[in-house]
Design a protein around this motif. Structure first.
Motif, PDB file in Angstrom:
ATOM      1  N   ALA A   1      83.964  93.415  85.629  1.00  0.00           N
ATOM      2  CA  ALA A   1      82.497  93.397  85.743  1.00  0.00           C
ATOM      3  C   ALA A   1      81.853  93.895  84.437  1.00  0.00           C
ATOM      4  O   ALA A   1      82.338  94.839  83.814  1.00  0.00           O
ATOM      5  CB  ALA A   1      82.049  94.266  86.914  1.00  0.00           C
ATOM      6  N   ASP A   2      80.762  93.251  84.044  1.00  0.00           N
ATOM      7  CA  ASP A   2      80.015  93.663  82.845  1.00  0.00           C
ATOM      8  C   ASP A   2      79.001  94.728  83.281  1.00  0.00           C
ATOM      9  O   ASP A   2      78.047  94.420  84.004  1.00  0.00           O
ATOM     10  CB  ASP A   2      79.302  92.435  82.270  1.00  0.00           C
TER      11      ASP A   2
ATOM     12  N   ARG B   1      76.530  96.196  81.882  1.00  0.00           N
ATOM     13  CA  ARG B   1      75.129  95.970  81.508  1.00  0.00           C
ATOM     14  C   ARG B   1      74.431  94.996  82.460  1.00  0.00           C
ATOM     15  O   ARG B   1      73.219  95.067  82.629  1.00  0.00           O
ATOM     16  CB  ARG B   1      75.049  95.484  80.055  1.00  0.00           C
ATOM     17  N   ILE B   2      75.206  94.068  83.053  1.00  0.00           N
ATOM     18  CA  ILE B   2      74.617  93.183  84.073  1.00  0.00           C
ATOM     19  C   ILE B   2      74.686  93.868  85.434  1.00  0.00           C
ATOM     20  O   ILE B   2      73.727  93.829  86.211  1.00  0.00           O
ATOM     21  CB  ILE B   2      75.342  91.820  84.108  1.00  0.00           C
ATOM     22  N   ALA B   3      75.811  94.535  85.723  1.00  0.00           N
ATOM     23  CA  ALA B   3      76.014  95.150  87.037  1.00  0.00           C
ATOM     24  C   ALA B   3      74.888  96.116  87.405  1.00  0.00           C
ATOM     25  O   ALA B   3      74.397  96.127  88.533  1.00  0.00           O
ATOM     26  CB  ALA B   3      77.360  95.876  87.057  1.00  0.00           C
TER      27      ALA B   3
ATOM     28  N   GLU C   1      71.875  96.030  86.747  1.00  0.00           N
ATOM     29  CA  GLU C   1      70.617  95.363  87.105  1.00  0.00           C
ATOM     30  C   GLU C   1      70.503  95.104  88.604  1.00  0.00           C
ATOM     31  O   GLU C   1      69.407  94.943  89.113  1.00  0.00           O
ATOM     32  CB  GLU C   1      70.473  94.048  86.330  1.00  0.00           C
TER      33      GLU C   1
END
Lengths: 216, 216
Positions: free
Chosen positions: B173-174, B176-178, B180
Motif C-alpha cells: 500500500a502507498d 500517501r494515498i492510503a 486519504e
C-alpha cells in the motif's frame, strides 16, 4: 415556465407563432447559462451579477428574473445543464451507476469519467469558483450540496446498497459513509491540488476502499 | 530576524535594552497574527490588506513588511502559530502521531482531536476563508498546501510506514494515498458541509479504511 405552457396548451395562433418563441427562449436560456459560467470563472462569484450576466448574454435583466430568483439559482442550473450535456455527450445515463455485477469495475469506470470531467477546462474554472464560494457562503454551500453534490452521491449509495444485497459489501457498512472513502480523496485532490488526478489513482482508491489497508 | 539576531549575538548594551525590544516584538507579532486571523474571517481573503492588519494590530505597515513579504505569508504564519498553540494547550507533540502499537486507536485519537479543532470557532472562520481562497487562487493554494496541509499529512505517512514495518498495513500500500481514505472524508465534510462531524464518524472511517468494505 412559458416553454412548457406552450407545449401543453397549444392554440391555433400559438401553433404558428410559439415554436419561434420556444426556440428563442431556448437560445436565451443557453446564452444566459454560458454567460453565467464564463463570468463566474473570470471574476469570481462575489463580482458576478445578474446585470453582468444579462449584458453578456445579450438579454434584458427582466428575462433573467422571469426565470430565476437569484444569481445562485442561475449558476446552479447552468451547472446542472453542463453536467447533463457532458453526460449525454459521453452516452451516459446520469441517473444511475452501472451495475454489471462487478462493483470494483463499475466504481472505477465512474471515477475515471469524473476525473476526465474535473480536468475539462470548460468545467474547471466555474466549478472551482462555485465550490470556493460554497466554503465561505453557507447558504450557497447548502444549495450547491442539495442540488449538485448530494444527488450525485446518492447514486453511489444506490450502487453500494445493490452490492450489499449481492453480498459484495459488508451488510453492516453505512453506504453514505462508505462512498466517501473513494469520492472524498478525489474531491480533496481537486479542490486543494494536493496530488495528481489520474485513472490509476482512482483505481487505487477503489481497491484500497474495498479490500482495506490491513493485511487479510 | 531581529529577535533571533539579538539572541545569538548579545552585546553589553543589548543585554540591558534588548529584552524589552524582544518582548515588544513578540507582542507586536501576536497582535499582527490576531488581527490577520480576525480580518480574514470578517471580510474574506481578497479584502484583507496589510494596511488593514497594521491598523487593527496598532503597528506601522513597515513593521509588517520588515517580517513578512505579503499578506499570504502573514496569514500562513498566523495559522501555524495558532495550530502550535492549540497543540501545546492539548499537551500534544505536533511533530508525530503517537505509536502505541495499535494503529486504529492512534489514528482515531488524532482524528478525534482534528474534529475538535475544526469545530473550534477561533479556528473555523479564518481557516475556511483561507481554504476557500486556495481553491481559486493557485499560488495561495500551493503555499497553503506546502506550509500547512502537506506537513500534517506527512505525519500520517510516517505512522503508516511504521505500521507497515510492524505488519499492520499491507506492504504494497502507498501510505500517501492510503491516508486519504480517512483524512479526505473529514476535509470534505468540513469544507462542503456534506455531513456531520463527530468522533463516531471518524472512528468509522478508520475502521472502514483498515478493514475494507468487502466481506473478509
Amino acid at each position: 415556465m412559458d416553454v412548457q405552457k406552450s407545449a401543453h396548451a397549444p392554440s391555433p395562433t400559438a401553433e404558428r407563432s410559439r415554436p419561434d418563441v420556444t426556440r428563442r427562449s431556448q437560445r436565451s436560456r443557453q446564452a444566459i447559462y454560458e454567460a453565467a459560467l464564463a463570468l463566474v470563472a473570470e471574476v469570481g462569484y462575489p463580482k458576478t451579477t445578474i446585470e453582468g450576466i444579462a449584458a453578456r448574454a445579450g438579454v434584458g435583466k427582466q428575462t433573467i428574473y422571469r426565470w430565476w430568483s437569484s444569481k445562485a439559482d442561475v449558476l446552479l442550473e447552468a451547472f446542472l445543464d453542463l453536467s447533463e450535456q457532458a453526460a449525454r455527450a459521453a452516452g451516459e445515463d446520469t441517473h444511475a451507476i452501472p451495475d454489471t455485477g462487478d462493483l470494483a469495475a463499475d466504481l472505477k469506470a465512474v471515477l475515471r469519467a469524473t476525473v476526465d470531467e474535473l480536468r475539462d477546462p470548460r468545467y474547471e474554472a466555474p466549478y472551482r469558483a462555485l465550490a470556493a464560494e460554497g466554503v465561505v457562503n453557507e447558504q450557497l454551500g447548502r444549495d450547491f450540496l442539495t442540488k449538485l453534490l448530494e444527488p450525485s452521491l446518492q447514486l453511489y449509495v444506490d450502487r453500494l446498497r445493490a452490492a450489499q444485497e449481492a453480498g459484495h459489501v459488508r451488510p453492516e457498512a453505512d453506504p453514505r459513509i462508505a462512498l466517501e472513502l473513494f469520492v472524498a480523496p478525489l474531491a480533496q485532490r481537486w479542490l486543494q491540488r494536493s496530488g495528481p488526478l489520474s485513472h490509476a489513482y482512482t483505481d487505487t482508491l477503489v481497491d484500497y476502499a474495498l479490500h482495506g489497508l490491513a493485511p487479510r
